[in-house]
Motif scaffolding. Sequence first.
Motif, mmCIF file in Angstrom:
data_model
loop_
_atom_site.group_PDB
_atom_site.id
_atom_site.type_symbol
_atom_site.label_atom_id
_atom_site.label_comp_id
_atom_site.label_asym_id
_atom_site.label_seq_id
_atom_site.Cartn_x
_atom_site.Cartn_y
_atom_site.Cartn_z
ATOM 1 N N VAL A 77 76.985 79.457 38.919
ATOM 2 C CA VAL A 77 77.120 78.919 37.720
ATOM 3 C C VAL A 77 78.177 77.374 38.129
ATOM 4 C CG1 VAL A 77 78.447 78.825 35.286
ATOM 5 C CG2 VAL A 77 77.426 80.997 36.223
ATOM 6 N N ILE A 78 77.449 76.355 37.439
ATOM 7 C CA ILE A 78 78.188 75.040 37.690
ATOM 8 C C ILE A 78 78.585 74.703 36.476
ATOM 9 C CG2 ILE A 78 77.700 72.635 38.361
ATOM 10 C CD1 ILE A 78 75.362 75.093 39.545
ATOM 11 N N ILE A 79 79.838 74.398 36.190
ATOM 12 C CA ILE A 79 80.336 74.056 35.031
ATOM 13 C C ILE A 79 80.836 72.381 35.155
ATOM 14 C CG2 ILE A 79 82.459 74.092 33.607
ATOM 15 C CD1 ILE A 79 82.330 77.075 34.451
ATOM 16 N N THR A 80 80.462 71.648 34.090
ATOM 17 C CA THR A 80 80.720 70.084 34.099
ATOM 18 C C THR A 80 81.227 69.835 32.674
ATOM 19 O OG1 THR A 80 78.626 69.411 33.141
ATOM 20 C CG2 THR A 80 78.665 69.468 35.529
ATOM 21 N N SER A 81 81.810 68.556 32.596
ATOM 22 C CA SER A 81 82.436 68.422 31.161
ATOM 23 C C SER A 81 81.217 68.585 30.049
ATOM 24 C CB SER A 81 83.225 67.189 31.272
ATOM 25 O OG SER A 81 82.385 66.359 31.515
ATOM 26 N N ASP A 82 80.024 68.416 30.356
ATOM 27 C CA ASP A 82 79.027 68.290 29.348
ATOM 28 C C ASP A 82 78.344 69.609 29.197
ATOM 29 O OD1 ASP A 82 79.620 65.900 28.692
ATOM 30 O OD2 ASP A 82 78.528 64.881 30.387
ATOM 31 N N TYR A 83 77.901 70.034 30.350
ATOM 32 C CA TYR A 83 77.129 71.278 30.421
ATOM 33 C C TYR A 83 77.560 72.433 31.273
ATOM 34 C CZ TYR A 83 73.774 68.038 28.159
ATOM 35 O OH TYR A 83 73.298 67.156 27.189
ATOM 36 N N VAL A 84 76.859 73.829 31.012
ATOM 37 C CA VAL A 84 77.126 74.652 31.972
ATOM 38 C C VAL A 84 75.742 75.116 32.476
ATOM 39 C CG1 VAL A 84 77.914 77.096 31.976
ATOM 40 C CG2 VAL A 84 79.200 75.532 30.791
ATOM 41 N N TYR A 85 75.635 74.998 33.956
ATOM 42 C CA TYR A 85 74.184 75.264 34.525
ATOM 43 C C TYR A 85 74.274 76.544 35.082
ATOM 44 C CZ TYR A 85 73.876 70.099 34.019
ATOM 45 O OH TYR A 85 73.661 68.847 33.613
ATOM 46 N N LEU A 86 73.168 77.325 34.824
ATOM 47 C CA LEU A 86 72.847 78.652 35.537
ATOM 48 C C LEU A 86 71.931 78.280 36.829
ATOM 49 C CD1 LEU A 86 72.579 80.987 32.529
ATOM 50 C CD2 LEU A 86 74.558 80.394 33.690
ATOM 51 N N SER A 87 72.289 78.224 37.826
ATOM 52 C CA SER A 87 71.497 77.735 38.908
ATOM 53 C C SER A 87 70.808 78.828 39.640
ATOM 54 C CB SER A 87 72.282 76.964 39.922
ATOM 55 O OG SER A 87 71.682 76.608 41.014
ATOM 56 N N PRO A 88 69.387 78.709 40.201
ATOM 57 C CA PRO A 88 69.054 79.799 41.252
ATOM 58 C C PRO A 88 69.692 79.499 42.743
ATOM 59 C CG PRO A 88 67.523 78.049 40.678
ATOM 60 C CD PRO A 88 68.693 77.655 40.013
ATOM 61 N N ILE A 89 70.427 78.481 42.824
ATOM 62 C CA ILE A 89 70.894 78.429 44.124
ATOM 63 C C ILE A 89 72.312 78.934 44.405
ATOM 64 C CG2 ILE A 89 71.542 76.337 45.836
ATOM 65 C CD1 ILE A 89 69.523 74.632 44.384
ATOM 66 N N ALA A 90 72.394 79.614 45.570
ATOM 67 C CA ALA A 90 73.774 80.200 45.693
ATOM 68 C C ALA A 90 74.724 79.368 45.880
ATOM 69 C CB ALA A 90 73.767 81.105 47.121
ATOM 70 N N SER A 91 76.240 79.579 45.498
ATOM 71 C CA SER A 91 77.328 78.844 45.469
ATOM 72 C C SER A 91 77.598 78.537 46.793
ATOM 73 C CB SER A 91 78.424 79.753 44.716
ATOM 74 O OG SER A 91 78.829 80.627 45.502
ATOM 75 N N GLY A 92 77.544 79.130 47.846
ATOM 76 C CA GLY A 92 77.732 78.632 49.189
ATOM 77 C C GLY A 92 76.846 77.518 49.812
ATOM 78 N N THR A 93 75.581 77.580 49.228
ATOM 79 C CA THR A 93 74.436 76.663 49.414
ATOM 80 C C THR A 93 74.900 75.161 48.924
ATOM 81 O OG1 THR A 93 72.894 78.216 49.817
ATOM 82 C CG2 THR A 93 72.206 75.965 49.518
ATOM 83 N N LEU A 94 75.430 75.428 47.666
ATOM 84 C CA LEU A 94 75.958 74.283 47.019
ATOM 85 C C LEU A 94 77.199 73.784 47.594
ATOM 86 C CD1 LEU A 94 75.309 75.464 43.246
ATOM 87 C CD2 LEU A 94 74.089 73.801 44.328
ATOM 88 N N LYS A 95 78.028 74.433 48.230
ATOM 89 C CA LYS A 95 79.211 74.062 48.679
ATOM 90 C C LYS A 95 78.761 73.266 50.114
ATOM 91 C CE LYS A 95 83.414 75.466 50.911
ATOM 92 N NZ LYS A 95 84.130 76.625 51.324
ATOM 93 N N LYS A 96 77.835 73.778 50.878
ATOM 94 C CA LYS A 96 77.439 73.091 52.190
ATOM 95 C C LYS A 96 76.717 71.808 51.663
ATOM 96 C CE LYS A 96 76.427 77.446 54.584
ATOM 97 N NZ LYS A 96 75.504 78.331 55.022
ATOM 98 N N ARG A 97 76.060 71.808 50.593
ATOM 99 C CA ARG A 97 75.274 70.590 50.239
ATOM 100 C C ARG A 97 76.450 69.415 50.066
ATOM 101 N NH1 ARG A 97 70.208 72.375 46.763
ATOM 102 N NH2 ARG A 97 69.193 73.587 48.278
#
Length: 83
Positions: free
Chosen positions: A53-73
């Motif tokens: 789950v990615i939380i921004t000030s505008d939206y909440v995104y439910l992502s198919p990408i693992a949180s660890g992968t997003l961190k690495k990116r």
Amino acid sequence: MYIHIGEDLNIRAKDIIAILDQESVSSSELFLEFLNRHQNKVINLSKKIFKSVIITSDYVYLSPIASGTLKKRSIQRNMQEFL
């Protein structure tokens, strides 16, 4: 700097408030309440079950990408800016 979060969607890294893993949020009653309050801002990018789950000030995104992968990116992109 932009981070790809799934389904051809890139968001600015500085707009991200939090990245949460699916295991943490699926068992949290507080998070379910948060989702219910922000139903009109939830964007599901996952065709199956979401992995993060990615939380921004505008939206909440439910992502198919693992949180660890997003961190690495995000780390890789930061390193590229300094090179």
